[in-house]
Design a protein around this motif. Sequence first.
Motif, mmCIF file in Angstrom:
data_model
loop_
_atom_site.group_PDB
_atom_site.id
_atom_site.type_symbol
_atom_site.label_atom_id
_atom_site.label_comp_id
_atom_site.label_asym_id
_atom_site.label_seq_id
_atom_site.Cartn_x
_atom_site.Cartn_y
_atom_site.Cartn_z
ATOM 1 N N LYS A 18 0.853 -1.198 0.000
ATOM 2 C CA LYS A 18 0.000 0.000 0.000
ATOM 3 C C LYS A 18 0.887 1.245 0.000
ATOM 4 N N ALA A 19 1.028 1.901 1.135
ATOM 5 C CA ALA A 19 1.885 3.080 1.209
ATOM 6 C C ALA A 19 2.240 3.375 2.660
ATOM 7 N N PRO A 32 3.223 1.340 -3.581
ATOM 8 C CA PRO A 32 2.468 1.307 -4.842
ATOM 9 C C PRO A 32 1.224 2.187 -4.864
ATOM 10 N N SER A 33 0.700 2.550 -3.687
ATOM 11 C CA SER A 33 -0.484 3.417 -3.639
ATOM 12 C C SER A 33 -0.123 4.893 -3.525
ATOM 13 N N GLU A 61 -6.671 3.996 5.787
ATOM 14 C CA GLU A 61 -5.867 2.803 6.023
ATOM 15 C C GLU A 61 -4.811 2.599 4.944
ATOM 16 N N THR A 62 -4.879 3.381 3.888
ATOM 17 C CA THR A 62 -3.956 3.212 2.768
ATOM 18 C C THR A 62 -2.543 3.631 3.132
ATOM 19 N N VAL A 63 -2.421 4.663 3.968
ATOM 20 C CA VAL A 63 -1.110 5.174 4.376
ATOM 21 C C VAL A 63 -0.951 5.020 5.882
ATOM 22 N N LYS A 64 0.181 4.489 6.305
ATOM 23 C CA LYS A 64 0.513 4.419 7.732
ATOM 24 C C LYS A 64 1.912 4.977 7.947
ATOM 25 N N LEU A 65 2.129 5.523 9.131
ATOM 26 C CA LEU A 65 3.456 6.015 9.483
ATOM 27 C C LEU A 65 4.436 4.853 9.579
ATOM 28 N N ALA A 66 5.671 5.084 9.152
ATOM 29 C CA ALA A 66 6.723 4.067 9.233
ATOM 30 C C ALA A 66 7.985 4.709 9.797
#
Length: 401
Positions: free
Chosen positions: A68-69, A179-180, A248-253
């Motif tokens: 996702k991202a 990819p998102s 939900e597509t992007v989460k902190l990393a």
Amino acid sequence: MSVTCLRGLRRSACFGGRYLSHQAEQHTALYDLHVAHGGKMVDFAGWQLPAVYGSFTPLQSTAQTRTKASLFDVSHMLQWTLNGRDASECLEHMCVADVQGIAENRGTLSVLTNEQGGIIDDFIINRLASDKLYLVSNAGNAETDIAHVKPIIDDFARSGKDVSFSVMEGFSLLALQGPSSAAVLATATPYDLSSVSFMGGFTANLFGLAECRLTRCGYTGEDGFEISVPSEHATALAERLLAAINGETVKLAGLAARDTLRLEAGLCLHGNDIDDTTTPVEAGLAWCIGKRRRETWNFIGGAAIRQQLKDKPTQRRVGFVSTGPVARAGSRILDLDGKELGSITSGAPSPTLGQNVAMGYIASSHAKAGTPVQLQVRKNAIKSATSKMPFVPAKYFTAAK
């Protein structure tokens, strides 16, 4: 990858405005956001940065980025500009790139080299205009980089050349990777992202918050964008990106996932895999040397690098795959008879591949992919083999012509 795996990452002080030697620990503009999201903060290059977030493991974060991202705070990186009609000529004296050949809104990876051809730092060059270059280099090397480039720039200016440099104070840097990423960014701007290839750049107002400089690049091997944003808008921008599409597509990393992702992508970490004693030839980065630059070799260290290309290096950076105990930085590389051939510079379990991956320097005689070797992990000799990199295929975006 646990937080303790970060011990191999280089940590050092920075200077120059916010990059000041012996300065107290530094916080990015997103520090409070990291803490609010459960970020476990650790010291990295003098900055407090998140290693992981709450119970979201590095394995999960790596998978999130690959499918996702993810959003990374890389505001600790040194953002600076080189300005003036002679900026390209000046930078070409210091690095191996064909800077004059970089078109407007395009960029490239390059390296600053010393007289011996060693890599002082790796960095990204972007051309904003004929007389302005935007550069991003490593936070851990900020003091060294500025101490190296400033006298050279000053000498150029004193000789009558039109060139100056400035550190971009008051700007943060976010990396949206996966990819998102393009689908997420499309909710922030009407800019035609399908027209921007890997290493392309553009300026756009995101969510109506602020004008940002975006480069389609990153440190994960995935499609993605690095976003330079005025720091006063960094938190708002991050929150809007995290909420994009369905929340939900992007989460902190954090740093733990970032290190695993870059290792899977076969990308170097300066201070671990490259430094001022390793050359672009040994590191597998000779492709960074512009074709036009090979006609004259008129950059610092050019003569040494040209000679090494002619003579062939005695060691090369290669990849390794294995199972069982993980070979990390410092592990010895042995032939099947136990003779030492080199050492590992980075290593970790690969969540994507389900096996261990590593990179290191090995005698050129054993560098061919598929050569069986052993990796010394404590008292164990782990069976392995040399491997091409990246371990996980890159997914950089190319625009249709």
